[in-house]
Design a protein around this motif. Structure first.
Motif, PDB file in Angstrom:
ATOM      1  N   LEU A 223     -14.333  -6.528  -5.058  1.00  0.00           N
ATOM      2  CA  LEU A 223     -13.636  -5.809  -3.976  1.00  0.00           C
ATOM      3  C   LEU A 223     -14.554  -5.697  -2.759  1.00  0.00           C
ATOM      4  O   LEU A 223     -14.125  -5.889  -1.618  1.00  0.00           O
ATOM      5  CB  LEU A 223     -13.218  -4.425  -4.491  1.00  0.00           C
ATOM      6  CG  LEU A 223     -12.633  -3.461  -3.465  1.00  0.00           C
ATOM      7  CD1 LEU A 223     -11.349  -4.013  -2.854  1.00  0.00           C
ATOM      8  CD2 LEU A 223     -12.340  -2.103  -4.110  1.00  0.00           C
ATOM      9  N   GLU A 224     -15.838  -5.419  -3.024  1.00  0.00           N
ATOM     10  CA  GLU A 224     -16.773  -5.216  -1.913  1.00  0.00           C
ATOM     11  C   GLU A 224     -16.974  -6.508  -1.120  1.00  0.00           C
ATOM     12  O   GLU A 224     -16.901  -6.508   0.113  1.00  0.00           O
ATOM     13  CB  GLU A 224     -18.139  -4.727  -2.447  1.00  0.00           C
ATOM     14  CG  GLU A 224     -18.128  -3.306  -2.986  1.00  0.00           C
ATOM     15  CD  GLU A 224     -17.353  -3.152  -4.301  1.00  0.00           C
ATOM     16  OE1 GLU A 224     -17.276  -4.139  -5.073  1.00  0.00           O
ATOM     17  OE2 GLU A 224     -16.799  -2.067  -4.539  1.00  0.00           O
TER      18      GLU A 224
ATOM     19  N   SER B 205     -13.722  -7.503   0.728  1.00  0.00           N
ATOM     20  CA  SER B 205     -13.451  -6.627   1.875  1.00  0.00           C
ATOM     21  C   SER B 205     -14.372  -6.993   3.031  1.00  0.00           C
ATOM     22  O   SER B 205     -13.940  -7.056   4.192  1.00  0.00           O
ATOM     23  CB  SER B 205     -13.675  -5.160   1.490  1.00  0.00           C
ATOM     24  OG  SER B 205     -12.809  -4.808   0.435  1.00  0.00           O
TER      25      SER B 205
ATOM     26  N   THR C 195     -13.193  -8.365   6.724  1.00  0.00           N
ATOM     27  CA  THR C 195     -13.568  -7.617   7.922  1.00  0.00           C
ATOM     28  C   THR C 195     -14.395  -8.491   8.863  1.00  0.00           C
ATOM     29  O   THR C 195     -14.135  -8.557  10.067  1.00  0.00           O
ATOM     30  CB  THR C 195     -14.370  -6.348   7.509  1.00  0.00           C
ATOM     31  OG1 THR C 195     -13.599  -5.639   6.550  1.00  0.00           O
ATOM     32  CG2 THR C 195     -14.656  -5.462   8.702  1.00  0.00           C
TER      33      THR C 195
ATOM     34  N   ALA D 200      -8.606  -6.009  -2.104  1.00  0.00           N
ATOM     35  CA  ALA D 200      -9.167  -5.791  -0.762  1.00  0.00           C
ATOM     36  C   ALA D 200      -8.056  -5.755   0.285  1.00  0.00           C
ATOM     37  O   ALA D 200      -8.066  -4.915   1.195  1.00  0.00           O
ATOM     38  CB  ALA D 200     -10.183  -6.896  -0.441  1.00  0.00           C
TER      39      ALA D 200
ATOM     40  N   LEU E 251      -7.203  -2.621   2.733  1.00  0.00           N
ATOM     41  CA  LEU E 251      -7.342  -2.776   4.187  1.00  0.00           C
ATOM     42  C   LEU E 251      -5.991  -2.913   4.895  1.00  0.00           C
ATOM     43  O   LEU E 251      -5.940  -3.084   6.112  1.00  0.00           O
ATOM     44  CB  LEU E 251      -8.209  -4.012   4.490  1.00  0.00           C
ATOM     45  CG  LEU E 251      -9.662  -3.933   3.983  1.00  0.00           C
ATOM     46  CD1 LEU E 251     -10.349  -5.287   4.061  1.00  0.00           C
ATOM     47  CD2 LEU E 251     -10.445  -2.900   4.793  1.00  0.00           C
TER      48      LEU E 251
END
Ligand code: NAP
Length: 260
Positions: A181-182, A185, A189, A212, A216
């Motif tokens: 997920l990190e 994301s 971004t 993600a 977002l």
């Protein structure tokens, strides 16, 4: 009685895990088959055959020549041609067949999915207004998005997209995952992604992009699967091992499953 002869049609993480387990069980003479799309596939613990069989008839010939007792279609849910060939070859030769096919992803609260039936519909669904697109459909069909050159593309694939996409704005990333997920994301971004295009492959290895997108508020254009041929199907490696044990009357199913 001789060893049970098994053919695994591979190209997925599940096929690899199945091969790893079958390789450790005595009484099986198993081999795995790959299409040959990946330039440098990681070695597998079973005799590995690389390249097509020559359609359903070619596969049927191979099944006869090799006296295969059981075929397992563990190809990717989007390898539709191969799954049809496997079903036809099974019918032609009366070789037992089952599919190991992971379940499709389902939308949950917060998802903004646009479901489409195929890649061309995904291209159309992007719309006319230029957008920043994360193309996560693999290498083979990426070039179809050349039909929509007004968008900018971030394209992720295992092997290089060669030739590159005929669009003015494209960035390429090579990675096989698994992803978190990190990291997903951060990627979304960093590239100011507005929409993600993906196939409904299912499974855990590549699901993080959907988590993600949800977190977002990003739209996902989801290419859905075609209806697969009607063959007995299991969704997990554990269930595939149980099905193999059941078919051959192997008593130690528990030890086959240990550590899966
Ligand atoms: P496909 O369109 O269903 O198959 C096209 C042809 O490739 C088949 O007719 C067959 O050739 C050959 N082939 C496919 N899988 C094979 C296998 N496991 N062993 C031997 N020959 C195989 O398949 P695809 O979508 O191009 O996928 C190719 C491979 O990549 C598959 O093994 C699949 O598991 C893996 N994969 C596909 C995707 C995807 O999104 N499509 C994603 C990840 C992995 P012949 O007719 O000559 O036998």
């Amino acid at each position: 009685m001789g060893a049970h002869r098994i053919l695994i049609l591979g190209g997925t993480g599940e096929a690899r895990r199945l091969a790893e387990h079958v390789a450790t069980v005595s009484g099986f003479d198993a081999r795995i088959s790959l299409a040959g799309r990946t330039a440098e596939p990681r070695p597998l613990p079973l005799p590995t055959r690389i390249g097509g069989f020559g359609g359903a008839e070619g596969l049927a010939r191979y099944l006869k020549e090799q006296a295969i007792d059981l075929m397992i279609d563990a190809t990717h849910p989007f390898a539709a041609r191969m799954s049809v060939n496997a079903a036809e070859a099974s019918a032609l030769t009366q070789t037992p067949l089952f599919a190991l096919r992971r379940a499709a992803w389902q939308p949950v609260a917060g998802d903004r999915w646009t479901s489409v039936p195929d890649i061309d519909a995904a291209v159309t669904a992007l719309g006319a207004t230029p957008r920043s697109v994360f193309l996560a459909i693999g290498r083979q069909e990426a070039h179809r998005f050349a039909a929509a050159p007004e968008h900018s593309y971030l394209i992720r694939s295992v092997d290089p997209v060669d030739p590159p996409l005929a669009v003015p704005k494209a960035v390429y990333i090579r990675s096989a995952g698994p992803f978190t997920l990190e990291t997903e994301s951060a990627l979304i971004t960093e590239h100011a992604i507005e929409v993600i295009v993906t196939k409904n492959s299912g499974g855990d290895a590549t699901v993080a992009k959907l988590d993600a997108a949800r977190a977002l508020g990003i739209e996902v254009i989801m290419v859905e699967r075609r209806l697969p041929p009607e063959v007995p199907t299991v969704e997990t490696v554990e269930a595939a091992l149980a099905a193999i044990a059941h078919r051959f009357g192997v008593p130690d199913v528990g030890s086959m499953n240990r550590g899966v």
